[in-house]
Design a protein around this motif. Structure first.
Motif, PDB file in Angstrom:
ATOM      1  N   THR A  96       0.860  -1.047   0.018  1.00 40.44           N
ATOM      2  CA  THR A  96       0.020   0.159  -0.044  1.00 40.44           C
ATOM      3  C   THR A  96       0.788   1.129   0.016  1.00 40.44           C
ATOM      4  O   THR A  96       1.962   1.356   0.820  1.00 40.44           O
ATOM      5  CB  THR A  96      -0.742   0.045   1.180  1.00 40.44           C
ATOM      6  OG1 THR A  96      -1.601  -1.243   1.081  1.00 40.44           O
ATOM      7  CG2 THR A  96      -1.645   1.422   1.071  1.00 40.44           C
ATOM      8  N   GLY A  97       0.637   2.233  -0.822  1.00 40.07           N
ATOM      9  CA  GLY A  97       1.464   3.432  -1.046  1.00 40.07           C
ATOM     10  C   GLY A  97       1.485   4.007  -2.274  1.00 40.07           C
ATOM     11  O   GLY A  97       0.783   3.704  -3.202  1.00 40.07           O
ATOM     12  N   LYS A  98       2.802   4.489  -2.762  1.00 40.56           N
ATOM     13  CA  LYS A  98       2.804   5.222  -3.851  1.00 40.56           C
ATOM     14  C   LYS A  98       4.293   4.704  -4.428  1.00 40.56           C
ATOM     15  O   LYS A  98       5.283   4.576  -3.662  1.00 40.56           O
ATOM     16  CB  LYS A  98       2.957   6.810  -3.663  1.00 40.56           C
ATOM     17  CG  LYS A  98       3.217   7.419  -5.056  1.00 40.56           C
ATOM     18  CD  LYS A  98       3.180   9.120  -4.834  1.00 40.56           C
ATOM     19  CE  LYS A  98       3.225   9.769  -6.115  1.00 40.56           C
ATOM     20  NZ  LYS A  98       3.327  11.282  -5.955  1.00 40.56           N
ATOM     21  N   PHE A 112      -1.766  -4.440  -4.852  1.00 40.79           N
ATOM     22  CA  PHE A 112      -1.349  -3.115  -4.671  1.00 40.79           C
ATOM     23  C   PHE A 112      -2.428  -2.210  -4.431  1.00 40.79           C
ATOM     24  O   PHE A 112      -3.369  -2.425  -5.269  1.00 40.79           O
ATOM     25  CB  PHE A 112      -0.440  -2.744  -5.887  1.00 40.79           C
ATOM     26  CG  PHE A 112      -0.052  -1.513  -5.843  1.00 40.79           C
ATOM     27  CD1 PHE A 112       0.919  -0.866  -4.829  1.00 40.79           C
ATOM     28  CD2 PHE A 112      -0.482  -0.477  -6.822  1.00 40.79           C
ATOM     29  CE1 PHE A 112       1.371   0.436  -4.906  1.00 40.79           C
ATOM     30  CE2 PHE A 112      -0.079   0.869  -6.813  1.00 40.79           C
ATOM     31  CZ  PHE A 112       0.874   1.583  -5.921  1.00 40.79           C
ATOM     32  N   ASP A 113      -2.313  -1.179  -3.586  1.00 43.02           N
ATOM     33  CA  ASP A 113      -3.242  -0.204  -3.228  1.00 43.02           C
ATOM     34  C   ASP A 113      -2.501   1.088  -3.007  1.00 43.02           C
ATOM     35  O   ASP A 113      -1.703   1.253  -2.286  1.00 43.02           O
ATOM     36  CB  ASP A 113      -3.916  -0.539  -2.108  1.00 43.02           C
ATOM     37  CG  ASP A 113      -5.189   0.453  -1.630  1.00 43.02           C
ATOM     38  OD1 ASP A 113      -5.578   1.260  -2.414  1.00 43.02           O
ATOM     39  OD2 ASP A 113      -5.877  -0.062  -0.774  1.00 43.02           O
ATOM     40  N   GLY A 114      -3.169   2.025  -4.074  1.00 48.28           N
ATOM     41  CA  GLY A 114      -2.266   3.341  -3.800  1.00 48.28           C
ATOM     42  C   GLY A 114      -2.191   4.040  -5.230  1.00 48.28           C
ATOM     43  O   GLY A 114      -3.149   4.124  -5.902  1.00 48.28           O
ATOM     44  N   GLU A 115      -1.165   4.651  -5.376  1.00 45.65           N
ATOM     45  CA  GLU A 115      -0.702   5.239  -6.611  1.00 45.65           C
ATOM     46  C   GLU A 115       0.424   4.721  -7.223  1.00 45.65           C
ATOM     47  O   GLU A 115       1.612   4.298  -6.678  1.00 45.65           O
ATOM     48  CB  GLU A 115      -0.312   6.977  -6.491  1.00 45.65           C
ATOM     49  CG  GLU A 115      -1.532   7.719  -5.704  1.00 45.65           C
ATOM     50  CD  GLU A 115      -1.049   9.023  -5.215  1.00 45.65           C
ATOM     51  OE1 GLU A 115      -0.515   9.623  -6.229  1.00 45.65           O
ATOM     52  OE2 GLU A 115      -1.384   9.532  -4.432  1.00 45.65           O
ATOM     53  N   ALA A 130      -5.697   1.299  -7.629  1.00 51.00           N
ATOM     54  CA  ALA A 130      -4.645   2.563  -7.729  1.00 51.00           C
ATOM     55  C   ALA A 130      -4.961   3.495  -8.927  1.00 51.00           C
ATOM     56  O   ALA A 130      -5.698   2.923  -9.927  1.00 51.00           O
ATOM     57  CB  ALA A 130      -3.299   1.753  -7.737  1.00 51.00           C
TER      58      ALA A 130
END
Length: 122
Positions: free
Chosen positions: A27-29, A42-45, A62
């Protein structure tokens, strides 16, 4: 002129610079200047000046900004590409896209809005 050459070059899954492997959750960028392949969750940008490959076993939530993308897994989010989006037969895309071109194979799913951009007009 240079954009057309980049667009014509096929997306290569053999020359990958970064991999988020099977069984991995993040999780993140992510910001990269190379080709990214996601096989896990994956979760984020996600931002890449090159290509993004979402493998068949991947589950991604994302927003993506990249050159080209190939989606074979499950994807939720917004996509902004300078070039082509390929949704493979196993791919499921839920979200809005802004792309220069799109290819959806038989069996591929796309739910959302699509805005086509023309780099030649800019």
């Amino acid at each position: 002129m240079f954009n057309k050459r980049d667009e014509a070059r096929p997306i290569s899954s053999e020359r990958v610079d970064s991999i988020l492997g099977k069984g991995t959750e993040f999780t993140g960028k992510i910001k990269s200047s190379g080709i990214i392949r996601i096989e896990g969750k994956f979760d984020g940008e996600l931002e890449s000046s090159q290509d993004v490959i979402i493998a068949e076993e991947a589950d991604v939530h994302a927003d993506i900004k990249a050159r080209h993308a190939v989606i074979s897994g499950i994807y939720h989010g917004n996509v902004e590409l300078a070039g082509k989006l390929e949704i493979k037969s196993s791919g499921k895309v839920f979200g809005n896209i802004k792309v220069a071109s799109i290819v959806i194979e038989d069996g591929g799913v796309f739910e959302g809005e699509c805005n086509m951009i023309n780099n030649d007009l800019k």
